[in-house]
Design a protein around this motif. Structure first.
Motif, short mmCIF file in Angstrom:
data_model
loop_
_atom_site.label_atom_id
_atom_site.label_comp_id
_atom_site.label_asym_id
_atom_site.label_seq_id
_atom_site.Cartn_x
_atom_site.Cartn_y
_atom_site.Cartn_z
N PRO A 1 17.80 33.87 25.00
CA PRO A 1 16.74 33.02 24.48
C PRO A 1 17.29 31.70 23.92
O PRO A 1 18.32 31.67 23.26
CB PRO A 1 16.12 33.88 23.36
CG PRO A 1 16.40 35.28 23.79
CD PRO A 1 17.74 35.24 24.44
N GLY A 2 16.58 30.64 24.20
CA GLY A 2 16.99 29.32 23.74
C GLY A 2 17.69 28.50 24.81
O GLY A 2 17.73 27.27 24.73
N THR B 1 14.50 37.53 15.71
CA THR B 1 14.21 36.17 15.26
C THR B 1 12.72 35.88 15.35
O THR B 1 12.16 35.20 14.48
CB THR B 1 15.00 35.16 16.12
OG1 THR B 1 16.40 35.40 15.94
CG2 THR B 1 14.69 33.73 15.72
N LEU C 1 16.20 27.77 19.35
CA LEU C 1 15.35 28.90 18.98
C LEU C 1 14.18 28.45 18.12
O LEU C 1 13.08 29.01 18.20
CB LEU C 1 16.16 29.97 18.25
CG LEU C 1 17.22 30.69 19.09
CD1 LEU C 1 17.92 31.76 18.27
CD2 LEU C 1 16.60 31.30 20.33
N TYR D 1 10.33 29.31 19.42
CA TYR D 1 9.33 30.04 18.64
C TYR D 1 8.48 29.09 17.79
O TYR D 1 8.01 29.46 16.71
CB TYR D 1 10.03 31.06 17.74
CG TYR D 1 10.84 32.08 18.51
CD1 TYR D 1 10.22 32.99 19.36
CD2 TYR D 1 12.23 32.14 18.39
CE1 TYR D 1 10.96 33.93 20.08
CE2 TYR D 1 12.97 33.08 19.09
CZ TYR D 1 12.32 33.96 19.93
OH TYR D 1 13.05 34.88 20.64
#
Length: 266
Positions: free
Chosen positions: A16-17, A130, A150, A154
């Motif tokens: 992720p990211g 997270t 991140l 999100y």
């Protein structure tokens, strides 16, 4: 191709990211006959997926667990603190860890920054992910420190983030099993490192592999003429008859010639 052979393919993991869009696009341009499949994994699972053969290579967060995996560091991310939009931190562009000493800072179990304890006051429980921690920030439970990618991943309309000046950085790398450095892995390494088509292990398209035509040598009859198509005046004067003046005409007695016609010897 026999029935027992399978066509080549490439599996690329990413955490992720990380946004692999640019490299995937180049892969499809250079190797249109080899399908590429993206495999999204958590930062904690990435190394295990590579070892188990779930992907040929992957974008992971350093450090890489174990010497059996090769890794090429790519970039380091800015670290930020995620806060509600009405929080006092939102009024500044940058904040230090010391300024968060009285704040509750969440520390999710999938933390990617590698510190044992973030600054500030610890929460009663650690969030599992997270994403869960972001929801707690929105609920006013505490703040969250993460890599900038991140915070963007999100993102919520009621939250914002600011740079944290003195925090560890998260580094992203391309990794793969050292003993499985295949030709396709080498091709993808070349793409990530920015190699041109002609330098990627002989996979240049056929059109790019055509030899260049040699220049035709100039013959005696292909000599270039001076501009305007006429000989220069100075050159014509030097090519005139003996005794001629500057314009190439025979000189007349009195000027341009000492004795007119030459005497005949007996």
């Amino acid at each position: 191709m026999t029935g027992s052979q399978t066509p080549p393919s490439f599996q690329l993991a990413y955490v992720p990211g990380v946004t692999p869009t640019k490299w995937v696009r180049i892969w499809h341009e250079r190797l249109p006959d080899v399908p590429l499949t993206l495999v999204q994994v958590s930062a904690a699972e990435a190394c295990g997926v590579l070892r188990d053969g779930g992907a040929d290579a992957g974008f992971v967060r350093l450090p890489v667990d174990g010497a059996d995996l090769s890794a090429i560091p790519l970039y380091a991310e800015t670290t930020v603190v995620v806060v509600p939009k009405d929080h006092v931190v939102a009024a500044v562009d940058e904040v230090s860890a010391e300024e968060l000493a009285d704040e509750i800072v969440l520390h999710p179990l999938d933390d990617t920054l590698g510190w044992e304890r973030p600054p500030g006051l610890p929460a009663k429980d650690r969030p599992a992910t997270t994403a869960d921690a972001v929801e707690l920030v929105a609920a006013g439970v505490g703040l969250l420190i993460v890599p900038q990618s991140l915070a963007r991943l999100y993102h919520r309309k009621d939250l914002t983030y600011r740079t944290l000046s003195d925090a560890p950085e998260s580094r992203v790398a391309l990794s793969w099993p050292q003993e499985k450095t295949t030709d396709l892995v080498e091709d993808f390494i070349g793409i990530v490192r920015g190699r041109t088509v002609n330098s990627t292990r002989g996979r240049a398209p056929a059109a790019d592999r055509q030899p260049k035509k040699a220049k035709r040598p100039e013959g005696d009859g292909a000599r270039r003429k001076p501009a305007g198509g006429k000989p220069a005046a100075g050159k014509a004067g030097r090519a005139g008859k003996p005794g001629s003046g500057r314009g190439g005409k025979p000189g007349k007695g009195g000027q341009g010639s000492k004795g007119g016609k030459p005497r005949r010897r007996s």
